[in-house]
Design a protein around this motif. Structure first.
Motif, mmCIF file in Angstrom:
data_model
loop_
_atom_site.group_PDB
_atom_site.id
_atom_site.type_symbol
_atom_site.label_atom_id
_atom_site.label_comp_id
_atom_site.label_asym_id
_atom_site.label_seq_id
_atom_site.Cartn_x
_atom_site.Cartn_y
_atom_site.Cartn_z
ATOM 1 N N GLY A 24 10.172 8.977 4.116
ATOM 2 C CA GLY A 24 9.681 8.395 2.863
ATOM 3 C C GLY A 24 10.093 9.250 1.679
ATOM 4 N N ILE A 25 10.600 8.592 0.638
ATOM 5 C CA ILE A 25 11.052 9.333 -0.545
ATOM 6 C C ILE A 25 10.481 8.700 -1.802
ATOM 7 N N GLY A 26 9.908 9.522 -2.644
ATOM 8 C CA GLY A 26 9.469 9.071 -3.957
ATOM 9 C C GLY A 26 10.310 9.793 -4.987
ATOM 10 N N ASN A 53 0.841 -1.192 0.000
ATOM 11 C CA ASN A 53 0.000 0.000 0.000
ATOM 12 C C ASN A 53 0.883 1.251 0.000
ATOM 13 N N SER A 54 1.778 1.340 0.980
ATOM 14 C CA SER A 54 2.685 2.479 1.052
ATOM 15 C C SER A 54 3.895 2.061 1.890
ATOM 16 N N THR A 55 5.082 2.412 1.437
ATOM 17 C CA THR A 55 6.280 1.998 2.184
ATOM 18 C C THR A 55 6.302 2.666 3.563
ATOM 19 N N ASN A 56 5.823 3.911 3.663
ATOM 20 C CA ASN A 56 5.734 4.567 4.973
ATOM 21 C C ASN A 56 4.784 3.797 5.899
ATOM 22 N N ASP A 57 3.600 3.455 5.363
ATOM 23 C CA ASP A 57 2.609 2.771 6.197
ATOM 24 C C ASP A 57 3.095 1.392 6.630
ATOM 25 N N GLY A 83 0.144 5.171 -2.390
ATOM 26 C CA GLY A 83 1.275 6.067 -2.144
ATOM 27 C C GLY A 83 0.763 7.413 -1.634
ATOM 28 N N LYS A 84 1.405 7.915 -0.577
ATOM 29 C CA LYS A 84 0.915 9.148 0.054
ATOM 30 C C LYS A 84 1.904 10.277 -0.148
ATOM 31 N N GLY A 85 1.339 11.464 -0.378
ATOM 32 C CA GLY A 85 2.163 12.654 -0.426
ATOM 33 C C GLY A 85 1.884 13.509 0.798
ATOM 34 N N ARG A 86 2.480 14.692 0.845
ATOM 35 C CA ARG A 86 2.208 15.599 1.957
ATOM 36 C C ARG A 86 0.775 16.122 1.827
ATOM 37 N N PHE A 87 0.233 16.581 2.918
ATOM 38 C CA PHE A 87 -1.128 17.136 2.970
ATOM 39 C C PHE A 87 -2.164 16.183 2.378
ATOM 40 N N LYS A 120 9.666 21.458 -12.561
ATOM 41 C CA LYS A 120 8.662 20.389 -12.405
ATOM 42 C C LYS A 120 9.113 19.397 -11.346
ATOM 43 N N LYS A 121 8.153 18.854 -10.647
ATOM 44 C CA LYS A 121 8.499 17.981 -9.523
ATOM 45 C C LYS A 121 9.084 16.642 -9.989
ATOM 46 N N ILE A 122 10.232 16.307 -9.411
ATOM 47 C CA ILE A 122 10.873 15.028 -9.762
ATOM 48 C C ILE A 122 10.972 14.107 -8.541
ATOM 49 N N ALA A 123 10.918 14.703 -7.337
ATOM 50 C CA ALA A 123 10.951 13.879 -6.119
ATOM 51 C C ALA A 123 10.237 14.578 -4.979
ATOM 52 N N GLY A 124 9.653 13.757 -4.096
ATOM 53 C CA GLY A 124 8.954 14.300 -2.934
ATOM 54 C C GLY A 124 9.333 13.526 -1.677
ATOM 55 N N ILE A 125 9.195 14.182 -0.545
ATOM 56 C CA ILE A 125 9.616 13.587 0.723
ATOM 57 C C ILE A 125 8.498 13.713 1.753
ATOM 58 N N LEU A 126 8.226 12.618 2.422
ATOM 59 C CA LEU A 126 7.203 12.633 3.469
ATOM 60 C C LEU A 126 7.793 12.028 4.739
ATOM 61 N N LEU A 164 5.749 -1.020 -6.491
ATOM 62 C CA LEU A 164 4.440 -0.433 -6.735
ATOM 63 C C LEU A 164 3.826 -0.062 -5.399
ATOM 64 N N GLN A 165 3.180 1.095 -5.337
ATOM 65 C CA GLN A 165 2.398 1.417 -4.132
ATOM 66 C C GLN A 165 0.946 1.597 -4.562
ATOM 67 N N THR A 166 0.055 0.925 -3.852
ATOM 68 C CA THR A 166 -1.354 1.069 -4.210
ATOM 69 C C THR A 166 -1.971 2.288 -3.522
ATOM 70 N N THR A 170 -2.131 12.276 -3.055
ATOM 71 C CA THR A 170 -1.765 10.946 -3.544
ATOM 72 C C THR A 170 -0.400 11.030 -4.210
ATOM 73 N N TRP A 171 0.426 10.007 -3.985
ATOM 74 C CA TRP A 171 1.696 9.951 -4.720
ATOM 75 C C TRP A 171 1.570 8.843 -5.752
ATOM 76 N N TYR A 172 1.523 9.227 -7.014
ATOM 77 C CA TYR A 172 1.319 8.272 -8.099
ATOM 78 C C TYR A 172 2.505 7.305 -8.147
HETATM 79 C C1 BTN Z 1 5.174 14.830 -1.378
HETATM 80 O O1 BTN Z 1 5.892 15.475 -2.130
HETATM 81 O O2 BTN Z 1 3.983 15.148 -1.195
HETATM 82 C C2 BTN Z 1 5.747 13.646 -0.655
HETATM 83 C C3 BTN Z 1 5.731 12.394 -1.489
HETATM 84 C C4 BTN Z 1 6.332 11.193 -0.764
HETATM 85 C C5 BTN Z 1 6.167 9.915 -1.532
HETATM 86 C C6 BTN Z 1 6.909 8.768 -0.896
HETATM 87 S S1 BTN Z 1 6.983 7.350 -1.912
HETATM 88 C C7 BTN Z 1 7.623 6.405 -0.596
HETATM 89 C C8 BTN Z 1 6.873 6.841 0.645
HETATM 90 N N1 BTN Z 1 5.637 6.093 0.794
HETATM 91 C C9 BTN Z 1 4.575 6.874 0.651
HETATM 92 O O3 BTN Z 1 3.379 6.480 0.714
HETATM 93 N N2 BTN Z 1 4.922 8.144 0.453
HETATM 94 C C10 BTN Z 1 6.377 8.278 0.439
#
Ligand code: BTN
Length: 327
Positions: A209-211, A94-98, A119-123, A187-193, A115-117, A126-128
């Motif tokens: 968590g890093i995508g 579901n999500s590596t963080n979870d 994936g979560k972003g900040r706020f 343009k966004k290439i990586a995000g951190i949660l 694959l994350q089913t 959804t993290w595709y």
């Molecule tokens: C953001 O920019 O909003 C943060 C995105 C973080 C995505 C990563 S992918 C690995 C980890 N697992 C998640 O569900 N989210 C973070």
């Protein structure tokens, strides 16, 4: 939740030459039946992987793909982390963080998923997270600092991620939008949660968590994020995911160690080099409150400094930022 499967990895390796391979030959190579091959292909297709099947010629993978090789990645870890970290690699999660949360923040774990089913972003965004193309990584660690001292950490992590991208694509157009959106050509290439557990006496446990968008060129991603890119979209080349994952982990451990020793101050000059918002008119949203002003960079703790139109300065520990566009 599905752990990595050796046969699925082998099948992707066989198909990664972009040629047709028939089910029987692949079955013989892997020591499984033709119908077992068909089942794996079906699973990959369900994940959205583009595999063409032809009655006479067999199967063909339409885009090259490298999946995580657990041993290669583990062996490339710095010696001290090799001793103290466990690495879990999943085909689907579901999500590596979870996942690390379900282990109750058990520290010194690294988790990777193809694959994350969910994936979560900040706020709560959804993290595709399509199969195989990108890095979805989480690390759980304990810090001997109070959570209040860790404000600069997420900025430092974004510097480690940017530095990794730079090793594979030395572009002048890499930047970071405070607090930790890594951008290429804006343009966004990586995000951190980063998620934290309740601290006990100046000590806390964090899940980082890093995508990182590596080989994603998928048009569907547009529905999920308006302004995104990947290393492949910029370089037109396929990146070896094992090499980049190994170098990402090495950079993360290096930057985090330095941050623990010196605090954010050491990174302030590096931050300035990549500060996307510096000197720009911005809006910062913090809770329900929105403030406009000119970005004056970050202080030695990583707080964002904003100069309002009345000349006063406000500092932010957290929030969401955007550039004000004038037409
Ligand atoms: C953001 O920019 O909003 C943060 C995105 C973080 C995505 C990563 S992918 C690995 C980890 N697992 C998640 O569900 N989210 C973070």
């Amino acid at each position: 939740m599905k752990k990595q499967n050796e046969n699925l990895n082998k099948l992707i390796n066989l198909l990664s030459d972009g040629k047709f391979h028939d089910g029987s030959t692949m079955g013989a190579a892997l020591g499984i039946t033709r119908s077992a091959i068909w089942k794996i292909v079906k699973r990959l297709q369900d994940y959205g992987v583009n595999i063409t099947s032809d009655l006479t010629k067999g199967y063909r993978l339409e885009q090259p793909m490298t999946l995580y090789d657990k041993h290669k990645i583990y062996n490339a870890l710095p010696i001290s982390e090799k001793k103290s970290y466990e690495l879990d690699v999943f085909e689907s999660l579901n999500s590596t963080n979870d996942y690390l949360k379900t282990l109750r923040f058990k520290t010194n774990k690294i988790c990777l998923a193809e694959l994350q089913t969910q994936g979560k972003g900040r706020f709560s965004r959804t993290w595709y997270s399509p199969f195989g193309d990108n890095i979805y990584l989480s690390i759980s660690m304990s810090f001997n600092q109070d959570i209040s001292e860790l404000s600069g950490l997420s900025l430092v992590i974004s510097l480690a991620v940017l530095n990794t991208i730079e090793q594979f694509y030395a572009s002048k157009n890499l930047s970071i939008k405070w607090p930790n959106d890594v951008l290429l050509n804006g343009k966004k290439i990586a995000g951190i949660l980063i998620e934290g557990d309740s601290e006990v006496h100046g000590c806390c446990k964090l899940i980082i968590g890093i995508g990182l968008n590596v080989n994603m060129t998928d048009k569907k991603a547009n529905q999920h994020a308006n302004h995104w890119t990947s290393i492949k979209l910029a370089t037109k080349k396929n990146i070896d995911k094992n090499q980049i994952t190994a170098s990402l982990l090495n950079n993360l451990f290096k930057y985090i160690k330095k941050f623990q020793d010196t605090g954010f101050g050491y990174f302030q000059s590096e931050w300035k080099k990549y500060d996307y918002l510096y000197g720009q008119e911005i809006t910062i949203t913090n809770g329900k409150k929105r403030t406009h002003g000119i970005c004056r960079g970050v202080n030695n703790q990583g707080y964002l400094q904003v100069e309002k139109s009345d000349g006063t300065n406000v500092q932010y520990l957290s929030g969401d930022t955007s550039l004000n566009h004038h037409s």
